[in-house]
Design a protein around this motif. Sequence first.
Motif, short mmCIF file in Angstrom:
data_model
loop_
_atom_site.label_atom_id
_atom_site.label_comp_id
_atom_site.label_asym_id
_atom_site.label_seq_id
_atom_site.Cartn_x
_atom_site.Cartn_y
_atom_site.Cartn_z
N LYS A 100 0.77 -1.28 0.04
CA LYS A 100 0.25 0.17 -0.03
C LYS A 100 0.97 1.21 -0.21
O LYS A 100 0.63 2.20 -0.88
N ASN A 174 -8.56 -7.59 -5.96
CA ASN A 174 -9.32 -7.38 -4.91
C ASN A 174 -10.33 -6.37 -5.02
O ASN A 174 -9.93 -5.43 -5.64
N TYR A 206 -1.43 -10.53 -4.75
CA TYR A 206 -2.29 -12.02 -4.49
C TYR A 206 -1.58 -13.05 -5.34
O TYR A 206 -2.15 -14.15 -5.58
N LYS A 238 0.20 -11.23 1.96
CA LYS A 238 -0.94 -12.05 1.52
C LYS A 238 -0.19 -13.50 1.16
O LYS A 238 -0.73 -14.52 1.66
N ARG A 246 4.56 -5.20 7.62
CA ARG A 246 4.48 -4.13 6.79
C ARG A 246 5.79 -3.99 5.84
O ARG A 246 6.84 -3.33 6.13
C1 LIG Z 1 -5.07 -5.20 -4.04
C2 LIG Z 1 -4.12 -4.92 -2.97
N1 LIG Z 1 -2.96 -4.21 -3.14
C3 LIG Z 1 -2.24 -4.02 -2.07
C4 LIG Z 1 -2.56 -4.28 -0.85
C5 LIG Z 1 -1.58 -3.66 0.28
O1 LIG Z 1 -0.86 -4.57 0.97
P1 LIG Z 1 0.20 -4.54 2.06
O2 LIG Z 1 0.11 -3.00 2.26
O3 LIG Z 1 -0.37 -5.25 3.12
O4 LIG Z 1 1.54 -5.13 1.46
C6 LIG Z 1 -3.81 -4.65 -0.48
C7 LIG Z 1 -4.20 -5.20 0.80
O5 LIG Z 1 -5.40 -5.37 1.23
C8 LIG Z 1 -4.49 -5.25 -1.69
O6 LIG Z 1 -5.86 -5.86 -1.41
#
Ligand SMILES: Cc1ncc(COP(=O)(O)O)c(C=O)c1O
Length: 388
Positions: A100, A174, A206, A238, A246
Amino acid sequence: MELSKKVLAVKPSVTLEIAAKAKAMKGQGIDVISLSAGEPDFDTPAFIKEAAIESLKKGNTKYTPVPGTLELRQAVCRKLKRDQGLEFAPDQIVVGCGAKHVIFNVLFALLNPGDEVLIPSPYWLSYPEMVTVLGGTSVFIPTDEKTNFKITPPALEKAITPRSKILILNSPSNPTGAVYTQEELLALCAVLRKHPQVLVLSDEIYEKLIFDGLKHVSIASLDPEIAKRTVIVNGHSKAYAMTGWRLGYAAIPEKTLAKAVESIQSHSTSNPVSFTQPGAVVALDQGDQEAGKMREVFQKRRDLFISLLKKSVPSFKPFKSNGAFYLFTDISGTGLSGFEVAKKLLDEVHVAVIPCEPFGSAQHIRMSYACSEKDIEAAVTRIASIFK
Ligand SMILES: Cc1ncc(COP(=O)(O)O)c(C=O)c1O
């Protein structure tokens, strides 16, 4: 106090809000079944934890280089070579505090006011919020069940304008779980080749959770011309059940962009956490067997969940996707919107689900199967007590 115009334009994450509300209800002694989770319910594999504990014991508690340690960036390069056949050098990798964070930084480095970001819809709710806060404009490309919630070449072509700067691809997706095939991505490459101003941000978080014998394909592995303008984003959350660690990374072919992303990070979080990074190295090098076990469990749960809903709640129509751990479910048969269904389920039978309005669809909810089979069975019984 006057808040900034930027922050006033942003909506907080509904997924995190509902997960927090379900947790708070649980805290009050209410027996809530949460299907809202965006994270695997498994623990991080022990050998990964051990590597981080060892690193902490060794005193690995100081700043690291901003884009992550050289060892971790080298491990990312090995992973990209092994899984995608892609050659990257460590100075083209930036590791941040989760995918993210990395996506935010990449968009920060690229967007000017008025730049358009093409986002297939339904979408992960954070993409348009990030685009808004960074002054860009989201242009949604609608999809539906007819194309298994994937964009087609004509739909992409139609959405592109001279202001289009970035196309965000998210496979598996997602909230839909849709997985693009090699042929589908090649067809999109043919369109993108005609529009050299469009970069691709390929969110592959994913990647390891793909079912039914299908394989993940990165658009960057198909067409050298498109690969040059594709930023791959991935992470540990994931695949290896490491959401709280993080850690996420971007693989960025263009070195000036990699430097810009690093520079932004240097002024916000600096490096990702120091002692988690050795854990991230062993996860990338040795974690696929564990990831494969989790994938098998998720596939079994998906099948169970779909068959139970079919039998007991015919007004809920789940999309049988090939990836991630979400049941993207059409609830238009109930006559209610996603928000209304989610509220009724939480208030009346204490089942937490995610309404998909913030993901671009009022006629869907997202139910996560990152929970036990027992919870899935109990949740369907509760849902069936108020919806037919
Ligand atoms: C599509 C998608 N991208 C990125 C992320 C970010 O994941 P993270 O910041 O935990 O690595 C998520 C988390 O829900 C996600 O669903």
